[in-house]
Scaffold this active site. Structure first.
Site, mmCIF file in Angstrom:
data_model
loop_
_atom_site.group_PDB
_atom_site.id
_atom_site.type_symbol
_atom_site.label_atom_id
_atom_site.label_comp_id
_atom_site.label_asym_id
_atom_site.label_seq_id
_atom_site.Cartn_x
_atom_site.Cartn_y
_atom_site.Cartn_z
ATOM 1 N N HIS A 17 7.320 -30.972 9.984
ATOM 2 C CA HIS A 17 6.014 -30.493 10.348
ATOM 3 C C HIS A 17 5.017 -31.348 9.690
ATOM 4 C CE1 HIS A 17 2.700 -27.766 11.064
ATOM 5 N NE2 HIS A 17 3.357 -27.289 11.930
ATOM 6 N N GLU A 65 3.537 -32.323 17.990
ATOM 7 C CA GLU A 65 2.307 -31.810 17.598
ATOM 8 C C GLU A 65 1.228 -32.727 17.186
ATOM 9 O OE1 GLU A 65 2.974 -29.797 14.186
ATOM 10 O OE2 GLU A 65 3.764 -31.474 13.140
#
Length: 261
Positions: free
Chosen positions: A100, A172
């Site tokens: 992430h 993302e």
């Protein structure tokens, strides 16, 4: 082949174990059972909540899946504060978020570290949700596709072709995370399609067509329909909206193709 959409709620560092139980109950009992056949729904709580969530899901035979937000690259030993793949597997985790952007930024995780974590997840029978994506300056310079595909291929180095089937990829764009800014559906499709093409070039079209590619970044019920309508967007990694039971349930229902009754 048809890929079942996945909606994964990344709670980040929010909710204690009692709040987690309440949220899982709300989601599970608000979303009609018929929708679970059309969309896979997973919650990704903090480590401290996982056992409570597992107990609830298993005890009540809920149709939700659950996972973890990170994993150690090590199996066991003198690594204070780390949580290993074997531990998460014993907690019934189906998914583990790896790479992430917040881990890359705040914990200086490199592609090499991410690669080792992907391997750790797969070794213990779980699926990594591998996050890739560009910061704003790379997007503005037009390097977003190359940046994201490079992160992807680096994170998968050394894996066997069959292992790739178990990987979920999440695009993302860093500039859209928690900012209220959202990539347009066309933006998301452009990069998600490029990621699938990169997988096809490396591992073959058959494998690439099986891998689910999610979009993450300010996803809400108001934009999930358009996002998931794109050919190469197979769901979403949801942040802030996953902390609101009503919103996350509505979002999941829309991804399944229908509103709440």
């Amino acid at each position: 082949m048809a890929r079942q959409p996945l909606i994964a709620g990344n709670w980040k560092m929010n909710l204690n174990h009692l709040e987690a139980i309440a949220l899982v109950q709300k989601i599970a009992f608000s979303l009609p059972e018929k929708y679970f056949a059309k969309v896979e729904v997973a919650v990704i709580p903090p480590f401290t909540d996982i056992r409570s969530v597992q107990t609830l899901i298993d005890g009540d035979k809920l149709l939700l899946k659950h996972g973890a937000q990170d994993v150690s690259e090590h199996e066991s030993g003198a690594y204070t504060g780390e949580v290993s793949g074997p531990m998460l597997a014993k907690l019934g985790c189906s998914y583990v978020v790896v790479g992430h952007s917040e881990r890359r930024e705040h914990h200086a995780e490199t592609d090499e570290v991410v690669n080792r974590k992907v391997r750790a997840v797969l070794k213990h029978g779980m699926s990594p949700i591998l996050c890739v994506g560009e910061p704003l300056e790379v997007r503005e310079a037009g390097g977003h596709v190359e940046h994201s595909t490079t992160q992807l291929i680096n994170a998968l180095k050394g894996l066997k072709t069959e292992q790739i089937r178990q990987v979920v990829v999440a695009y993302e764009p860093v500039w859209a995370i928690g900012t209220g800014k959202v990539a347009t559906a066309a933006d998301a499709q452009e990069v998600c399609a490029a990621l699938r093409t990169a997988l096809a070039d490396k591992y073959g079209k058959e494998i690439a067509d099986e891998v689910r590619v999610l979009y993450g970044g300010s996803v809400k019920s108001s934009n999930i329909g358009e996002l998931i309508g794109q050919n190469d967007v197979d769901g979403a990694l949801v942040g802030g909206a996953s902390l609101n039971g009503d919103e996350f349930t509505k979002l999941s229902a829309m991804a399944a193709g229908g509103p709440l009754p």
